[in-house]
Design a protein around this motif. Structure first.
Motif, PDB file in Angstrom:
ATOM      1  N   HIS A  93       1.019  -0.826   0.118  1.00 16.05           N
ATOM      2  CA  HIS A  93       0.155   0.086  -0.218  1.00 16.05           C
ATOM      3  C   HIS A  93       1.096   1.231  -0.249  1.00 16.05           C
ATOM      4  N   ARG A 116      -0.229  -1.844   9.106  1.00 10.79           N
ATOM      5  CA  ARG A 116      -1.056  -2.790   8.536  1.00 10.79           C
ATOM      6  C   ARG A 116      -2.494  -2.547   8.595  1.00 10.79           C
ATOM      7  N   TYR A 148      -2.375  -7.396  -3.318  1.00  5.86           N
ATOM      8  CA  TYR A 148      -2.152  -5.928  -3.633  1.00  5.86           C
ATOM      9  C   TYR A 148      -0.261  -5.352  -4.293  1.00  5.86           C
ATOM     10  N   TYR A 180      -9.502   1.017   9.544  1.00  2.48           N
ATOM     11  CA  TYR A 180      -9.411   0.876   7.724  1.00  2.48           C
ATOM     12  C   TYR A 180     -11.051   1.090   7.283  1.00  2.48           C
ATOM     13  N   ASN A 218     -12.024   4.426  -0.710  1.00  2.00           N
ATOM     14  CA  ASN A 218     -11.245   3.909  -2.432  1.00  2.00           C
ATOM     15  C   ASN A 218     -12.302   3.069  -2.631  1.00  2.00           C
ATOM     16  N   ALA A 249      -4.644   0.861  10.173  1.00  4.13           N
ATOM     17  CA  ALA A 249      -5.009   0.841   8.366  1.00  4.13           C
ATOM     18  C   ALA A 249      -4.218   1.615   8.211  1.00  4.13           C
ATOM     19  N   GLN A 277      -3.053   1.228   4.519  1.00  9.51           N
ATOM     20  CA  GLN A 277      -4.646   1.705   3.755  1.00  9.51           C
ATOM     21  C   GLN A 277      -4.692   3.165   3.477  1.00  9.51           C
ATOM     22  N   ALA A 314     -10.349   4.069   5.179  1.00 13.34           N
ATOM     23  CA  ALA A 314      -9.985   3.768   3.892  1.00 13.34           C
ATOM     24  C   ALA A 314     -10.223   2.922   3.097  1.00 13.34           C
ATOM     25  N   GLU A 315     -10.822   2.234   3.228  1.00 11.55           N
ATOM     26  CA  GLU A 315     -10.845   1.471   2.221  1.00 11.55           C
ATOM     27  C   GLU A 315     -12.586   2.162   2.090  1.00 11.55           C
ATOM     28  N   ARG A 330      -3.118   5.695   1.189  1.00 10.19           N
ATOM     29  CA  ARG A 330      -3.096   4.754   0.068  1.00 10.19           C
ATOM     30  C   ARG A 330      -4.149   5.664  -1.237  1.00 10.19           C
ATOM     31  N   SER A 331      -5.542   4.879   0.246  1.00 13.48           N
ATOM     32  CA  SER A 331      -7.072   5.673  -0.185  1.00 13.48           C
ATOM     33  C   SER A 331      -6.464   7.582  -0.722  1.00 13.48           C
TER      34      SER A 331
END
Length: 396
Positions: A74, A371, A140, A314, A321, A373, A376, A317-318, A379-380
């Motif tokens: 990520h 991890r 990933y 998390y 995304n 997050a 993540q 983050a998702e 990255r997002s």
């Protein structure tokens, strides 16, 4: 993002993890007892649960900081997004650095490139040993190598991608679930689970991507069968259970995002209208049931157990995304991600630049975990900046 990058430079690339409580011998035995003898096991895990809820910094007593490949992947992608926006060499070198690390931390004992966790993972179906490849990690890493390859054209990265694709195709077990669908194993060992929905979504996307990248139909054929499993696993209300095994019938935020992200990526690559229909139904459920009254992510719509936290990094983050991938198609989702982004920037970043891991019922878990997050979210946010066409990194 500059504050977070400065924090990352100072903090380093090792961190504690959500699983740190259960990675050592004591934590794993307590968790195993909980799965095998729930009443007695509840007594064994209660001190750990208490620590998670009230003294999360105590996880350092249970395990050690580690480097986890999914976090490195990520970070590589996040810095690659910054390169795409700004063409700054310092970001390019950071992206390459994380790929170099990933080459060094591949799972030992496997012919092809693959990655998993550096700790033993106690699950409902048994112990997954450290260094076991995970189909939820490998895609990933493929994306990270692919994204940097798109920037610099280095054949070294392309060779690794080919190896990853061969691993994803050949080293996981497929079991038929219908005339047109198969479910893949979570690891190369089928006893570790054969019915996890997001695992099949990940593999379907990786193999679809590989089929196009390398112009090889063998990847597409296997991908379609896993994709059919995911489509057939969708509930009538649009949700997906974590697994179709009758034991893990919970619906949570970030695993729901994992499934829809994969469908959105496959749809973008292939124009698959079955993916479109599943996304339409899934987003309707997601926006209605996996956000609270304030319009920000909540962890579960159907929880598997008592939780010790209110909100999860998390999930944010998702959410970002997924919303970037589907931007403009679902106004309600666009509003949800705007609310989530405002809360992240206002409440989740610490003064030194790291991100809090969880909002507990009382206070916060401020332990930075790559991890879970931080990577993540990094990255997002970089993905969002790139999508906005913003050539300048923000100071958040």
């Amino acid at each position: 993002m500059s504050r977070f990058i400065a924090w990352l430079d100072n903090h380093g690339e090792l961190s504690y993890d959500f699983q740190s409580y259960y990675s050592g011998e004591v934590g794993r035995k307590a968790k195993r007892l909980y799965y095998e003898r729930p009443r007695l096991g509840t007594l064994a895990v209660m001190p750990i649960i208490f620590s998670e809820a009230f003294v999360p910094s105590a996880r350092r007593l249970f395990w050690k900081p580690q480097r986890i490949p999914i976090g490195d992947a990520h970070y590589a992608m996040g810095f690659a997004f910054l390169v795409e926006m700004s063409a700054q060499d310092r970001y390019y070198q950071r992206a390459r650095h994380f790929l170099n690390v990933l080459e060094e931390t591949r799972c030992p004992g496997y012919e092809e490139y693959c990655w998993g966790y550096p700790f033993h993972w106690e699950t409902l179906l048994g112990t997954i040993p450290a260094g076991t490849p995970l189909i939820t990690t490998v895609p990933y890493v493929f994306e990270a190598f692919q994204q940097v390859y798109r920037i610099d054209g280095d054949d070294r990265w392309h060779r690794v991608m080919r190896s990853i694709a061969r691993h994803a195709l050949n080293d996981y077990k497929d079991i038929p679930t219908s005339a047109t669908a198969t479910t893949c194993s979570y690891t190369p060992f089928p006893e570790h689970s054969l019915s996890v929905v997001n695992a099949n979504a990940y593999r379907a996307y990786l193999l679809t991507n590989a089929a196009i990248e390398f112009s090889e139909s063998k990847y597409r054929d296997a991908a379609q069968r896993n994709l059919n499993f995911v489509l057939e696993a969708q509930n009538e209300d649009g949700s997906w259970f974590y697994a179709r095994d009758g034991k893990r019938s919970f619906v949570d935020h970030f695993h729901t995002c994992f499934v829809m992200k994969a469908l959105a990526k496959i749809e973008a690559l292939t124009g698959n209208t079955d993916c479109t229909a599943a996304i339409d139904c899934g987003v309707a459920y997601y926006t209605q049931n996996l956000f609270d009254e304030g319009g920000v992510p909540k962890p579960f719509s159907r929880a598997p157990r008592l939780t010790v936290y209110r909100r999860e990094l998390y999930d944010y983050a998702e959410c970002i995304n997924l919303a970037v991938l589907l931007r403009g198609r679902f106004p309600k989702l666009d509003r949800r991600v705007a609310s989530s982004l405002n809360e992240i920037l206002a409440r989740w970043q610490t003064p030194e630049g790291s991100f809090r891991s969880r909002q507990l019922y009382l206070g916060w878990d401020n332990t930075p975990m790559h991890r879970w997050a931080s990577s993540q979210l990094f990255r997002s946010l970089c993905f969002l900046l790139r999508a906005n066409g913003d050539g300048q990194t923000s100071n958040s």
